[in-house]
Design an enzyme around this catalytic site. Structure first.
Site, short mmCIF file in Angstrom:
data_model
loop_
_atom_site.label_atom_id
_atom_site.label_comp_id
_atom_site.label_asym_id
_atom_site.label_seq_id
_atom_site.Cartn_x
_atom_site.Cartn_y
_atom_site.Cartn_z
N LYS A 171 0.86 -1.18 0.00
CA LYS A 171 0.00 0.00 0.00
C LYS A 171 0.89 1.23 0.00
O LYS A 171 1.49 1.60 1.01
CB LYS A 171 -0.91 0.06 1.23
CG LYS A 171 -1.97 1.14 1.07
CD LYS A 171 -2.42 1.76 2.37
CE LYS A 171 -1.78 3.07 2.66
NZ LYS A 171 -1.95 4.14 1.69
N GLY A 224 6.45 5.12 8.84
CA GLY A 224 5.58 6.29 8.91
C GLY A 224 5.56 6.85 10.33
O GLY A 224 6.57 6.78 11.04
N SER A 225 4.41 7.38 10.72
CA SER A 225 4.32 8.11 11.98
C SER A 225 4.24 7.16 13.17
O SER A 225 3.84 6.00 13.05
CB SER A 225 3.07 8.99 11.96
OG SER A 225 1.91 8.18 11.85
N VAL A 228 0.49 5.91 13.81
CA VAL A 228 0.04 4.79 12.99
C VAL A 228 0.88 3.54 13.30
O VAL A 228 0.35 2.43 13.31
CB VAL A 228 0.07 5.15 11.49
CG1 VAL A 228 -0.36 3.97 10.64
CG2 VAL A 228 -0.85 6.34 11.22
N GLY A 229 2.15 3.72 13.62
CA GLY A 229 2.98 2.57 13.99
C GLY A 229 2.39 1.79 15.15
O GLY A 229 2.40 0.56 15.16
N GLU A 246 9.38 1.31 11.28
CA GLU A 246 10.38 2.37 11.18
C GLU A 246 9.64 3.69 11.32
O GLU A 246 8.86 4.07 10.45
CB GLU A 246 11.11 2.26 9.83
CG GLU A 246 12.42 3.02 9.85
CD GLU A 246 12.27 4.43 9.33
OE1 GLU A 246 11.97 5.32 10.17
OE2 GLU A 246 12.44 4.63 8.12
N CYS A 280 13.34 10.32 7.38
CA CYS A 280 13.31 9.75 8.74
C CYS A 280 14.67 9.91 9.39
O CYS A 280 14.77 10.07 10.59
CB CYS A 280 12.88 8.29 8.69
SG CYS A 280 13.65 7.38 7.36
N GLU A 379 10.00 15.29 16.30
CA GLU A 379 10.32 15.20 14.88
C GLU A 379 9.48 16.23 14.11
O GLU A 379 8.25 16.19 14.14
CB GLU A 379 10.00 13.80 14.34
CG GLU A 379 10.34 13.65 12.87
CD GLU A 379 10.13 12.23 12.35
OE1 GLU A 379 9.00 11.70 12.49
OE2 GLU A 379 11.08 11.66 11.80
P1 NAI Z 1 1.27 8.25 8.32
O1 NAI Z 1 1.94 7.39 9.32
O2 NAI Z 1 -0.17 8.55 8.53
O3 NAI Z 1 1.41 7.61 6.83
C1 NAI Z 1 2.32 6.60 6.47
C2 NAI Z 1 1.58 5.48 5.74
O4 NAI Z 1 0.66 4.87 6.65
C3 NAI Z 1 0.75 5.94 4.54
O5 NAI Z 1 0.81 4.95 3.54
C4 NAI Z 1 -0.64 6.00 5.12
O6 NAI Z 1 -1.66 5.83 4.15
C5 NAI Z 1 -0.64 4.83 6.07
N1 NAI Z 1 -1.66 4.92 7.13
C6 NAI Z 1 -2.20 6.03 7.68
N2 NAI Z 1 -3.13 5.69 8.61
C7 NAI Z 1 -3.15 4.34 8.66
C8 NAI Z 1 -3.88 3.39 9.43
N3 NAI Z 1 -4.80 3.77 10.34
N4 NAI Z 1 -3.64 2.07 9.24
C9 NAI Z 1 -2.69 1.66 8.34
N5 NAI Z 1 -2.00 2.52 7.58
C10 NAI Z 1 -2.20 3.83 7.73
O7 NAI Z 1 2.11 9.59 8.21
P2 NAI Z 1 1.57 11.04 7.77
O8 NAI Z 1 0.30 11.33 8.47
O9 NAI Z 1 1.57 11.10 6.31
O10 NAI Z 1 2.74 11.99 8.33
C11 NAI Z 1 2.70 12.47 9.67
C12 NAI Z 1 4.07 12.46 10.30
O11 NAI Z 1 4.57 11.12 10.35
C13 NAI Z 1 5.15 13.21 9.55
O12 NAI Z 1 5.11 14.57 9.80
C14 NAI Z 1 6.40 12.55 10.08
O13 NAI Z 1 6.76 13.08 11.32
C15 NAI Z 1 5.99 11.11 10.26
N6 NAI Z 1 6.41 10.32 9.10
C16 NAI Z 1 7.57 9.60 9.20
C17 NAI Z 1 8.06 8.92 8.11
C18 NAI Z 1 9.32 8.16 8.20
O14 NAI Z 1 10.02 8.02 7.20
N7 NAI Z 1 9.64 7.60 9.34
C19 NAI Z 1 7.39 8.96 6.81
C20 NAI Z 1 6.14 9.69 6.81
C21 NAI Z 1 5.70 10.34 7.93
MG MG Z 2 -1.40 10.16 9.10
#
Ligand code: NAI
Ligand code: MG
Length: 477
Positions: A171, A224-225, A228-229, A246, A280, A379
């Site tokens: 996804k 990701g965040s 959500v992690g 991660e 990240c 972050e």
């Molecule tokens: P996010 O964690 O919501 O998105 C990352 C992925 O998770 C996307 O594919 C999203 O569709 C998916 N996702 C979102 N909600 C989900 C759920 N309930 N169940 C399963 N999958 C889900 O991150 P977001 O909201 O785009 O960014 C917010 C903050 O997260 C950023 O400002 C940053 O601090 C952090 N982040 C860290 C990343 C990293 O490389 N470690 C990458 C992206 C965001």
């Molecule tokens: Mg999000």
């Protein structure tokens, strides 16, 4: 309008709904992707499961490796096309996007070579017994990736899973699905059997939640965040499957008074502004020994002031941030730090002809940042660097380890003993010594400690994460 890949079918969402694809550089919608449903996820998981007993599952490790090598070559043959797609979708400078595509190819090359090299073993046991350990795929692996490095993330998580013979469901982030969809076409052309890779596009709360909670998966990889992690780990717990998380970082650059200034300054600036700080592993804290704090930070400020922000075509130091939510988030951190009276030491410049509708932020260097300020601990995920002085080695280590994160760190000193002592004391999955960042770093095991997550990606260790063992005990008398 793009379709997504389930088995060998390019399909829309089961209910026909779509999402707009919006350019971060000008805020304009320029394409559409399917807004996948739980039903689509279910079909993708079934297709991945079926692949394990179909042509994909019949291949031996060498044959899997050969297909992956052909995929790598296909990606390289289409480097410019993929880079253009990636740059338009993410807003990043074209040269960064080109590098990302090279790294995608490199992941497939590296793990192509690994496909037939993770061997089992034999184990001494009771007389009359022969014990051997088989290496097997986990089964169906789910991969949920973010929007900052879409192509690289795909390679990082999917390539090792394919090398070990799993059936995968990816996804991509809703903001950046285009390179994955084009990649999948190329992978099929290169001979990847149907069902080995399935892609369901859509929203996190819909597709991501349905995929991570699906009873038919055997493993989840998530980047990701933190919020959500935690949801992912809960979903994994309900199905008793393993997950690799991660979740970002607040990585320190630890600079001692004998630093090689000429070498360190450009690397330190690049480590926070590249990809507009949406990395990240961004080096977002600059910890400098007090005796050189003023002079060193001044040098960083001079370099920081030269940073230029623009569209992918302008190909400057960095592009816009991803979307309005990220723009608001990063700008809020900057505004709050200013309101708290934290001095601004330097700002980069947004190109005068960058569209005003783009999500551009000015890279900003703050310092000295109080140790308890949000900017020192949280972050930001934007081009914002927090400088802080420290007293001595012990203070540097305490400060470096003083956040909830532990992903990367760098130590800068010409004193070899200090370099190693500090590197060993810092809590992080990777420590760079007089250098920074993995770039591609495909060969180097990578992952978090503390709230940065757990499990290892990249390098040979990733193959262990996405495979399991079976112990065979044979009584031969
Ligand atoms: P996010 O964690 O919501 O998105 C990352 C992925 O998770 C996307 O594919 C999203 O569709 C998916 N996702 C979102 N909600 C989900 C759920 N309930 N169940 C399963 N999958 C889900 O991150 P977001 O909201 O785009 O960014 C917010 C903050 O997260 C950023 O400002 C940053 O601090 C952090 N982040 C860290 C990343 C990293 O490389 N470690 C990458 C992206 C965001
Ligand atoms: Mg999000």
């Amino acid at each position: 309008m793009k379709n997504m890949l389930i088995g060998d079918q390019w399909v829309g969402a089961s209910d026909g709904r779509t999402l707009s694809v919006v350019s971060p550089s000008n805020g304009q919608a320029f394409d559409e992707i399917p807004r996948g449903t739980a039903h689509d996820v279910d079909r993708a998981v079934q297709a991945a499961r079926a692949s394990l007993t179909g042509p994909w599952g019949q291949l031996n490790a060498m044959e899997r490796g050969r297909i992956m090598m052909r995929i790598a070559q296909k990606v390289l043959d289409h480097e410019e096309e993929l880079a253009q797609i990636e740059a338009k979708d993410t807003g990043k400078p074209l040269s960064t996007a080109r590098n990302d595509i090279k790294v995608l190819a490199r992941y497939f090359e590296f793990y192509a070579g690994g496909a037939d090299k993770l061997h089992g073993e034999t184990i001494p046991f009771l007389n009359g017994h022969q014990v051997s350990l088989l290496r097997e795929p986990l089964g169906v692996t789910a991969h949920i990736i973010p929007w900052n490095y879409p192509a690289q993330m795909l390679g990082r998580t999917v390539a090792p899973a394919l090398a070990m013979g799993n059936g995968t469901v990816l996804k991509p982030a809703e903001d950046t699905s285009l390179s994955a969809l084009r990649f999948a076409e190329l992978a099929l052309e290169a001979g990847l059997p149907a069902g080995a890779l399935n892609i369901v596009t859509g929203l996190g709360e819909e597709v991501g939640a349905a995929l991570s909670g699906h009873p038919g998966i055997d493993f989840i990889s998530f980047t990701g965040s933190n919020e959500v992690g935690t949801l992912i780990q809960q979903a994994a717990a309900k199905n008793a499957v393993k997950c690799v998380l991660e979740l970002g970082g607040k990585s320190p650059q630890i600079v001692f008074d004998d630093v090689d200034v000429e070498r360190a300054v450009p690397i330190i600036v690049r480590a926070i502004v590249q990809n507009a700080g949406q990395t990240c592993t961004a080096g977002s804290r600059l910890l400098v020994q007090r005796s050189i704090y003023d002079t060193f930070v001044k040098r960083v400020a001079e370099a920081f002031a030269k940073v230029r922000v623009g569209t992918p075509e302008m190909d400057l130091d960095c592009g816009p941030v991803m979307n309005p939510a990220q723009h608001k988030r990063v700008q809020r951190y900057i505004d709050q730090a200013r309101e708290q009276g934290i001095p601004v030491l330097a700002e980069g410049q947004i190109a005068a002809d960058a569209p005003t509708t783009g999500h551009f932020v000015k890279p900003t260097l703050f310092g000295p940042v109080p140790r308890t300020a949000a900017l020192a601990c949280e972050e930001v995920f934007g081009p914002v660097l927090a400088a802080m002085p420290f007293e001595d080695e012990a203070d540097a280590i305490a400060l470096a380890n003083g956040t909830e994160y532990g992903l990367l760190a760098a130590v800068w000193t010409e004193n070899a003993g200090r370099l190693h002592r500090v590197a060993k004391s810092v809590k992080a999955g990777q420590v760079f010594m007089n250098c920074y960042g993995a770039g591609g770093g495909v060969e180097l095991p990578f992952g978090g400690t503390k709230r940065s997550g757990h499990g290892r990606e990249k390098g040979f260790l990733a193959l262990e994460e996405v495979s399991t063992t079976k112990t065979l005990v044979h009584y031969h008398g």
